[in-house]
Scaffold this active site. Structure first.
Site, PDB file in Angstrom:
ATOM      1  N   GLY A  12      -7.906   5.600  -1.406  1.00 28.66           N
ATOM      2  CA  GLY A  12      -6.503   5.187  -1.526  1.00 28.66           C
ATOM      3  C   GLY A  12      -5.986   5.471  -2.926  1.00 28.66           C
ATOM      4  N   GLY A  13      -6.043   6.755  -3.294  1.00 28.97           N
ATOM      5  CA  GLY A  13      -5.647   7.125  -4.661  1.00 28.97           C
ATOM      6  C   GLY A  13      -4.329   7.865  -4.734  1.00 28.97           C
ATOM      7  N   THR A  14      -3.563   7.863  -3.651  1.00 28.88           N
ATOM      8  CA  THR A  14      -2.350   8.702  -3.643  1.00 28.88           C
ATOM      9  C   THR A  14      -1.137   8.035  -4.261  1.00 28.88           C
ATOM     10  OG1 THR A  14      -1.748   7.938  -1.428  1.00 28.88           O
ATOM     11  CG2 THR A  14      -3.083   9.950  -1.562  1.00 28.88           C
ATOM     12  N   GLY A  16       0.620   4.037  -6.007  1.00 33.19           N
ATOM     13  CA  GLY A  16       0.417   2.666  -6.475  1.00 33.19           C
ATOM     14  C   GLY A  16      -0.772   2.492  -7.412  1.00 33.19           C
ATOM     15  N   ILE A  17      -1.542   1.458  -7.156  1.00 33.81           N
ATOM     16  CA  ILE A  17      -2.666   1.082  -8.024  1.00 33.81           C
ATOM     17  C   ILE A  17      -3.727   2.182  -8.060  1.00 33.81           C
ATOM     18  CG2 ILE A  17      -4.606  -0.546  -8.198  1.00 33.81           C
ATOM     19  CD1 ILE A  17      -2.576  -2.704  -7.077  1.00 33.81           C
ATOM     20  N   GLY A  18      -4.008   2.787  -6.915  1.00 36.02           N
ATOM     21  CA  GLY A  18      -5.027   3.839  -6.859  1.00 36.02           C
ATOM     22  C   GLY A  18      -4.627   5.051  -7.687  1.00 36.02           C
ATOM     23  N   SER A 137      -7.207  -9.330  -3.711  1.00 39.59           N
ATOM     24  CA  SER A 137      -5.839  -9.814  -3.938  1.00 39.59           C
ATOM     25  C   SER A 137      -5.870 -11.319  -4.173  1.00 39.59           C
ATOM     26  CB  SER A 137      -4.977  -9.517  -2.703  1.00 39.59           C
ATOM     27  OG  SER A 137      -3.733 -10.188  -2.800  1.00 39.59           O
ATOM     28  N   TYR A 150      -4.018 -10.575   6.539  1.00 42.16           N
ATOM     29  CA  TYR A 150      -4.227  -9.872   5.259  1.00 42.16           C
ATOM     30  C   TYR A 150      -5.130 -10.710   4.349  1.00 42.16           C
ATOM     31  CZ  TYR A 150      -2.972  -7.520   0.842  1.00 42.16           C
ATOM     32  OH  TYR A 150      -3.004  -6.855  -0.366  1.00 42.16           O
TER      33      TYR A 150
HETATM   34  N1  LIG Z   1       0.904  -4.202  -4.797  1.00 40.24           N
HETATM   35  C1  LIG Z   1       0.491  -5.447  -4.754  1.00 40.24           C
HETATM   36  O1  LIG Z   1       1.277  -6.389  -5.002  1.00 40.24           O
HETATM   37  C2  LIG Z   1      -0.946  -5.771  -4.422  1.00 40.24           C
HETATM   38  C3  LIG Z   1      -1.394  -7.046  -4.698  1.00 40.24           C
HETATM   39  C4  LIG Z   1      -2.716  -7.365  -4.412  1.00 40.24           C
HETATM   40  C5  LIG Z   1      -3.560  -6.416  -3.881  1.00 40.24           C
HETATM   41  N2  LIG Z   1      -3.079  -5.172  -3.618  1.00 40.24           N
HETATM   42  C6  LIG Z   1      -4.027  -4.212  -3.063  1.00 40.24           C
HETATM   43  O2  LIG Z   1      -4.012  -3.060  -3.874  1.00 40.24           O
HETATM   44  C7  LIG Z   1      -4.470  -1.948  -3.113  1.00 40.24           C
HETATM   45  C8  LIG Z   1      -3.533  -0.793  -3.345  1.00 40.24           C
HETATM   46  O3  LIG Z   1      -2.251  -1.165  -2.859  1.00 40.24           O
HETATM   47  P1  LIG Z   1      -0.896  -0.685  -3.526  1.00 40.24           P
HETATM   48  O4  LIG Z   1      -0.079  -1.886  -3.752  1.00 40.24           O
HETATM   49  O5  LIG Z   1      -1.172   0.267  -4.628  1.00 40.24           O
HETATM   50  O6  LIG Z   1      -0.233   0.041  -2.263  1.00 40.24           O
HETATM   51  P2  LIG Z   1       0.100   1.545  -1.920  1.00 40.24           P
HETATM   52  O7  LIG Z   1       0.969   2.135  -2.954  1.00 40.24           O
HETATM   53  O8  LIG Z   1       0.584   1.509  -0.510  1.00 40.24           O
HETATM   54  O9  LIG Z   1      -1.310   2.266  -1.979  1.00 40.24           O
HETATM   55  C9  LIG Z   1      -2.215   2.156  -0.919  1.00 40.24           C
HETATM   56  C10 LIG Z   1      -3.154   3.325  -0.997  1.00 40.24           C
HETATM   57  O10 LIG Z   1      -4.109   3.175   0.057  1.00 40.24           O
HETATM   58  C11 LIG Z   1      -4.102   4.373   0.811  1.00 40.24           C
HETATM   59  N3  LIG Z   1      -4.478   4.039   2.174  1.00 40.24           N
HETATM   60  C12 LIG Z   1      -3.921   3.134   3.025  1.00 40.24           C
HETATM   61  N4  LIG Z   1      -4.577   3.127   4.182  1.00 40.24           N
HETATM   62  C13 LIG Z   1      -5.573   4.032   4.058  1.00 40.24           C
HETATM   63  C14 LIG Z   1      -6.607   4.479   4.906  1.00 40.24           C
HETATM   64  N5  LIG Z   1      -6.751   3.987   6.159  1.00 40.24           N
HETATM   65  N6  LIG Z   1      -7.460   5.420   4.452  1.00 40.24           N
HETATM   66  C15 LIG Z   1      -7.331   5.939   3.208  1.00 40.24           C
HETATM   67  N7  LIG Z   1      -6.381   5.553   2.359  1.00 40.24           N
HETATM   68  C16 LIG Z   1      -5.513   4.618   2.783  1.00 40.24           C
HETATM   69  C17 LIG Z   1      -2.724   4.977   0.666  1.00 40.24           C
HETATM   70  O11 LIG Z   1      -2.787   6.360   0.864  1.00 40.24           O
HETATM   71  P3  LIG Z   1      -1.972   7.176   2.001  1.00 40.24           P
HETATM   72  O12 LIG Z   1      -0.763   6.353   2.356  1.00 40.24           O
HETATM   73  O13 LIG Z   1      -1.654   8.460   1.306  1.00 40.24           O
HETATM   74  O14 LIG Z   1      -2.949   7.313   3.109  1.00 40.24           O
HETATM   75  C18 LIG Z   1      -2.460   4.655  -0.796  1.00 40.24           C
HETATM   76  O15 LIG Z   1      -3.080   5.631  -1.608  1.00 40.24           O
HETATM   77  C19 LIG Z   1      -4.559  -2.431  -1.672  1.00 40.24           C
HETATM   78  O16 LIG Z   1      -5.900  -2.731  -1.352  1.00 40.24           O
HETATM   79  C20 LIG Z   1      -3.732  -3.701  -1.672  1.00 40.24           C
HETATM   80  O17 LIG Z   1      -4.152  -4.606  -0.674  1.00 40.24           O
HETATM   81  C21 LIG Z   1      -1.804  -4.824  -3.881  1.00 40.24           C
END
Ligand SMILES: NC(=O)c1ccc[n+]([C@@H]2O[C@H](COP(=O)([O-])OP(=O)(O)OC[C@H]3O[C@@H](n4cnc5c(N)ncnc54)[C@H](OP(=O)(O)O)[C@@H]3O)[C@@H](O)[C@H]2O)c1
Length: 247
Positions: A12-14, A16-18, A137, A150
């Protein structure tokens, strides 16, 4: 922080956090493999990072056959992994009465099963002394209405990480958890309505949303030798979100 010539896999590096963490590792000298579900998002990430040390693998972590594709890419690289960042995640929010089996399965398959089997399949490729970091989280600790599934996925993930830390300690592999509070990412924007962003910012002690780069710095710390005595535990990077709720 120096990760020169270290090999890093980020699921999940495309976006946000990744993506922010991939950039940070690249800037610190690492070779970084990122995954995502489709080529188009990986191409955008490649363009955003624009560095020959970034490699991409289309791999949907919720599918075992796609985890095998990632495993094959790592095997063919001939490299041992120094850092595995299990970060892919999805979230939907609805009351228990409205949760569908499809939503339940999608979140558990991505946030729990995917990480479990990615860790399992990549175990032989982890260097002794490697670091594993999982993105959990604050929802694993909080009990917010609408977040039952979740939150349960992140609670399960925490337990897997804690046990992995014990199982892998013999190889001096450290396993830790980063638990962000609300961070402004495409994932947050999709998961919650626009007005909820202000609410979430106001629910932190610092009165703002986090920036993905702030989580990336926490991940790099946990993956670095500076965290050499830290394993099986969690760093909460939440702007005081959990503590503020207790006021
Ligand atoms: N943002 C927040 O407030 C927050 C808070 C607490 C925890 N988190 C956690 O942080 C992590 C990253 O989230 P984010 O907020 O950065 O959201 P994000 O921008 O939606 O990033 C999610 C990443 O996961 C990838 N992904 C999703 N489903 C996947 C799958 N089945 N296989 C491979 N890659 C997958 C997406 O890639 P593609 O869409 O390109 O497949 C994207 O690179 C998550 O685990 C989330 O639960 C986020």
């Amino acid at each position: 922080m120096d990760f020169k010539n270290k090999n890093v896999v980020i699921t999940g590096g495309t976006t946000g956090i990744g993506l922010a963490t991939a950039k940070a590792f690249i800037n610190a000298g690492a070779n970084v493999y990122i995954t995502g579900r489709n080529a188009s998002n990986l191409e955008k990430a490649t363009a955003a990072i624009n560095n020959p040390n970034l490699f991409t693998v289309v791999s949907d972590t919720s599918k075992l056959e796609d985890i095998s594709i990632l495993e094959k890419a790592v095997a063919e690289s001939g490299k041992k992994l120094d850092v595995l960042f299990l970060n892919a995640g999805i979230a939907t929010f609805e009351p228990i009465a409205e949760v569908t089996e499809a939503n339940f399965d999608a979140q558990f398959n991505t946030n729990v099963k995917g990480h479990f089997f990615t860790l399992q399949k990549l175990l032989p490729y982890l260097a002794d002394g490697a670091a594993v970091v999982v993105t959990s989280s604050t929802v694993a600790t909080a009990a917010n209405s609408g977040a039952s599934v979740y939150s349960a996925t992140k609670g399960a993930l925490n337990k897997i990480a804690q046990i992995a830390a014990n199982e892998l300690a013999g190889r001096k592999i450290r396993v830790n958890i980063v638990s962000p509070g609300p961070v402004l990412t495409p994932g947050l924007e999709t998961a919650v309505p626009a007005e909820a962003k202000d609410f979430l910012a106001g629910a932190t002690a610092l009165q703002r949303l986090g920036d993905p780069n702030e989580i990336a710095k926490t991940v790099l710390f946990l993956a670095s030798d500076d965290a050499s005595f830290i394993t099986g535990t969690e760093i909460v990077a939440d702007g005081g979100y959990l503590n503020y709720a207790l006021k």
